[in-house]
Design an enzyme around this catalytic site. Structure first.
Site, PDB file in Angstrom:
ATOM      1  CE  LYS B  78      -3.948   1.955   2.515  1.00  0.00           C
ATOM      2  NZ  LYS B  78      -4.717   1.969   3.676  1.00  0.00           N
ATOM      3  CB  SER B 158      -8.126   3.761   2.599  1.00  0.00           C
ATOM      4  OG  SER B 158      -7.510   3.201   3.672  1.00  0.00           O
ATOM      5  CB  SER B 182      -8.664   1.134   5.775  1.00  0.00           C
ATOM      6  OG  SER B 182      -9.250   2.391   5.421  1.00  0.00           O
TER       7      SER B 182
END
Lengths: 480, 494
Positions: B78, B158, B182
């Protein structure tokens, strides 16, 4: 008190002292805290607030704060919290300062302040908390840009907040000096105001005696004892003038203009920042155990008040002399080395008299004294064993101060050794008596004052080296 | 050779150890898959060359027999994890040129264990979002689409890029971060396992902060076993993060392969909310039966403060974010937009650098911390947080783990909720309570919706009891037998 048109006004003063903590590394990063490095040479990723960086508390700084709290006779809070104080400024890279807001590490304490007139006042400590220093904005490097030096960003500060217990500029000055002495004794802050390691914010209000507290103004970043005192005097007078003209004091932050000796408005209460304090989620609460605190307490050095008491009670010094000697730790240490194994009063007299006199004339501090404590002790020893008279000793001291050499070497070289040999002195006395038969007559007729004349003559004949006590004894015997 | 991208992480690891294929071959296959998957917009940065060089190193270590837990395993990271020398943006314009000179602790742990970095995964800007539509680099698409419907579907957020790229079989696993859901919600939306560990299990050092008291790194994987392997590699005490737990790291994989007989599973009645879609409720009931059939006991538990969790979260998280994001000011790194003076420069930089959702949360956060509002909002929310944690504590006196839905809906179409922040925030309703209490949670794929999109179920465990969470997750996984895969429409799209 100040005299106004409507009577006397009482000044109420509280001080917030920011003391830079003595530590190798910063409060929440491993970067060095040494003074005077190249700009931005001592900046870690944490100090520069790079993305994803986290603060980690420096245990040394906590220990220093606890030590300081104990030195201020203050309560140590077993549980304290670091908060974020949010405001934007380029010398504050994360745009928040890590500080302690509602739960400081140190609570209420007390400092005893000695005033010039010999009286003593007690000043309450409200709290002491740990916080980060900011960097420095340099506005003079470029015509239309500001440079930022982050070497100081993140260095640990102790903010020491007094209660509004001070009533005039002299007390405020004495309080700062006493606080600085305590910090230096503890080794928690070097107290150097020129380098900015000790800075003051001054809160001033005025009131008629007996009335409740007036509205205060805070004067920011005043960086010498003299300026603090000037700022207080100016600010109190300004407030009295406003009140006596029927005005009101607005709570505001002011700046001290050292060049003109005045305070100027910086921002009003309405313009005050909303700092949006909240507990820093990157840090756990600071929890101190009883054992931890007691270990620091057991390790505390002797502080000025205790030292003064010991100098008076064990060494027999006067309150005044003891007070002078303990003001600075270096002086007290110097004195103790001189007095070690010697008469303390004599040592005190030499240090506070001749040595301070010469140092003052030379504009030097005790650390730069050309006469080492060991050498001064040696001089005292030469007096004690009768080698030097008081007068000779002063001569030798002058030379010691100039050359830095030990007393014994000077005595040796200049053959200044005092003569105590009775036979030698007797012959000198005999010569003086026979040379001054008329004076002897007068003396015997009752003119006692002439005794000093005979002593002087003998000393002169001995080139100052005769032991005055032996001279006295023999003269008295011979003159009958 | 069979398609090397269809292994699970544990299968690939075993194949590498058995020298069935090399790390280079495995990485080449994934590099190619990532390239083909570009239509998903799941990656913010592809590091194919670097991946190959890491793979070669891994091959050498495997040859010497001293490989780590993840030796030669290609992963997506990420873009919130700082990677030394590789651009790290947090999905934001304000950091779109930022190259960190340091490596986050979690990724450093992964590299130490031999993992290979394929690239940086796209994400909602500063991890703020539940659909991956707030990224400066554009929305990420879910590899899943409704059968017979070409409209793009969101992957959740997210960690949407991470979820999308693993679901598309272009990475064996990915790191994510979870502040209010997330990791778990995108896992549910993409048919993956998503594990949010206990707060403090993984170091936050080097992860760009959103809400420091909630942020936690974790894996997105295709199986529970893969999640266990990833967690073992990612976690561990870090003296550089004061909130990291000083606890030994268990071998999480070792707890798998058992059963759940006699374990007590709590069913929080407060999660049975008005308006919960029938198919979500039905799947939840199915989950209960699966675990009962596997020998676990289930019982209702009360978490009375559940309904306050979401509002309290949307006070605490923005409050911390407003302060955490203050450092992006144009002074030292990242975007700077010049202005007439300092304040003007700050304002222009942040107005241009931050997207709408980030600006919204910074403003909410600034507001709730302001003088006069702090007590009513921030302080009150912290009290709620304490009560939520206490609810869980009480519940865990009688049960070993809790079973709930992961999200209140299946994945929705791109653009469906982007104009309605409240509807968007509601995505986190089942994931936020565990976040507020710092507890571990996992989403396990459990079935398909009527529309043919994946749905997950969530298990919540006691603090630092990821082992229990993983054990029960495996039972759920075994029972659900979820083996659906999305059609590879992106492979043929132009």
């Amino acid at each position: 008190m100040i005299e106004g048109a409507t009577g006397r006004w009482e000044i109420v003063i509280g001080l917030e002292v920011h003391a830079q903590v003595v530590s190798e590394a910063k409060l929440f990063s491993g970067a060095s805290t040494a003074f005077g490095a190249e700009p931005n040479a001592q900046v870690s990723f944490v100090d520069a607030a790079m993305p994803g960086m986290l603060p980690v508390i420096n245990e040394t700084c906590v220990e220093q704060a606890v030590r300081t709290g104990l030195g201020l006779n203050a309560e140590i809070n077993r549980h304290s919290v670091f908060d974020r104080k949010n405001y934007f400024y380029p010398d504050l890279p994360p745009n928040y300062q890590i500080s302690q807001y509602k739960q400081p590490v140190v609570g209420e304490g007390m400092v005893t302040v000695d005033l010039e007139d010999g009286s003593v006042c007690e000043v309450g400590i409200e709290r002491l908390h740990l916080e980060q220093d900011a960097g420095k904005s340099l506005h003079d490097q470029h015509p239309d840009a500001t440079y930022v030096d982050l070497n100081r960003a993140g260095v640990a500060l102790m903010e020491i907040v007094s209660k509004p217990d001070l009533r005039n500029a002299d007390q405020a000055g004495a309080y700062i000096r006493k606080l600085r002495a305590i910090l230096r004794y503890l080794g928690t802050c070097d107290g150097n105001m020129e380098q900015g390691s000790l800075r003051c914010d001054v809160n001033v209000s005025v009131r008629k005696p007996g009335e409740s507290l007036g509205t205060r103004c805070e004067i920011k970043n005043v960086n010498s004892v003299r300026f603090v005192q000037q700022a207080i005097d100016y600010e109190a007078r300004r407030q009295v003038d406003i009140l006596e003209e029927g005005g009101e004091i607005e709570q505001e932050t002011r700046l001290f203009d050292a060049e003109r000796g005045v305070t100027r408005s910086m921002r009003s209460k309405e313009e005050a920042h909303d700092y949006r304090y909240f507990p820093d989620p990157d840090l756990l609460p600071l929890v101190l155990s009883e054992d931890y605190i007691e270990a620091i307490r057991a390790d505390l050095p002797e502080l000025p008040d205790q030292k003064k008491t010991r100098f008076v009670e064990s060494l027999g010094l006067s309150e005044y002399d003891a007070g002078v000697l303990v003001t600075e730790k270096e002086v007290a240490d110097f004195f103790e080395r001189v007095a070690d194994g010697r008469d303390a009063k004599t040592a005190s007299n030499w240090v506070t008299g001749d040595l301070f006199g010469r140092l003052n004339d030379a504009g030097q501090g005790i650390a730069e004294s050309p006469v080492s404590p060991e050498n001064l002790g040696g001089l005292i020893d030469l007096m004690a064993d009768g080698t030097l008279s008081g007068r000779l000793a002063k001569e030798v001291f002058d030379e010691m101060f100039t050359s830095g050499r030990p007393a014994s070497a000077i005595v040796e070289e200049r053959d200044l050794k005092q003569v105590s040999d009775t036979g030698e002195i007797e012959s000198l006395v005999d010569t003086v008596i026979s040379d001054n038969a008329d004076k002897v007559e007068e003396y015997k007729a009752g003119k006692d004052k002439l005794f000093g004349f005979f002593v002087g003559q003998v000393m002169k004949a001995s080139q100052g080296k005769a032991n005055p006590k032996v001279v006295n004894d023999i003269l008295r015997e011979k003159l009958g | 050779m069979a398609d090397l991208t269809h292994f699970t992480l544990s299968e690939a690891r075993d194949g590498l150890r058995a020298r069935d294929f090399s790390a280079r071959e495995l990485t080449e296959a994934h590099n190619a898959a990532i390239e083909r998957a570009r239509p998903l917009n799941a990656m913010a940065l592809e590091t194919a060359e670097h991946a190959l060089s890491m793979a070669d190193t891994a091959d050498q270590r495997i040859a010497k027999g001293d490989g780590g837990l993840l030796e030669g395993v290609p992963l997506a990271i990420k873009d919130l994890f700082c990677t030394d020398g590789f651009r790290t943006t947090a999905g934001s314009h304000i950091l779109d040129t930022f190259v960190p000179p340091y490596e986050s602790t979690v990724t450093a742990n992964l590299w130490r264990e031999g993992a290979v970095m394929l690239g940086k995964a796209n994400m909602d800007e500063f991890a703020m979002g539940s659909s991956n539509e707030t990224s400066y680099f554009g929305p990420v698409e879910n590899p899943w689409r409704r059968p017979g419907d070409n409209r793009p579907i969101v992957p959740g957020g997210s960690s949407g890029g991470s979820a999308s790229i693993v679901a598309a079989r272009a990475a064996l696993a990915a790191t994510g971060t979870d502040t209010g859901g997330s990791i778990r919600q995108p896992a549910s939306f993409t048919g993956l396992v998503g594990l949010k560990p206990t707060y403090g299990r993984c170091s936050r050092w080097g992860i760009i902060a959103f809400a420091s008291s909630l942020d936690q790194a974790g894996p997105l994987t295709r199986t529970v076993r893969d999640a266990a392997i990833m967690l073992s590699a990612m976690s561990g005490h870090d003296p550089k993060d004061s909130t990291s737990a000083n606890l030994p790291v268990p071998n999480f994989e070792a707890v798998l392969g058992g059963d759940v007989k006699g374990l007590r599973v709590g069913i929080p009645s407060e999660y049975r909310m008005d308006g919960l879609p029938a198919e979500i409720d039905a799947l939840w009931q199915q989950g209960i039966r699966w675990l009962e059939d596997a020998g676990a006991e289930t019982r209702e538990v009360d978490l009375p403060h559940t309904k306050y969790a979401l509002p309290a979260y949307y006070i605490v998280a923005p409050a911390e974010a407003s302060s955490n994001l203050a450092r992006y000011d144009g002074v030292r790194y990242g975007l700077r937009v010049e202005g007439d003076d300092l304040i003007d420069m700050y304002e222009r930089t942040r107005a241009e650098g931050f997207g709408a959702e980030v600006q919204r949360r910074v403003m909410i956060g600034t507001y709730v911390l302001s003088a006069g509002y702090y007590d009513a909002y921030y302080l009150q929310a912290q009290k709620v947080r304490t009560l939520i944690a206490r609810d869980f504590q009480t519940a865990f006196e009688g049960v070993d783990v809790l079973l709930t839905p992961t999200a209140p809906s299946e994945a929705f179409a791109t653009g469906d909720k982007s104009d309605d922040p409240i509807a968007m925030y509601f995505n986190d309703v089942f994931t936020v309570p565990a976040s507020m209490a710092g507890l571990p949670g996992i989403s396990v794929p459990a079935g398909l919706s009527q529309a043919g999109l994946p749905l997950g179920l969530q298990l919540i465990g006691k603090a630092f009891d990821e082992e229990m969470v993983l054990r029960v997750a495996e039972a759920l996984e075994d029972a659900a037998e979820f083996n659906a895969e999305p059609d590879t429409w992106w492979e043929t799209s132009t």
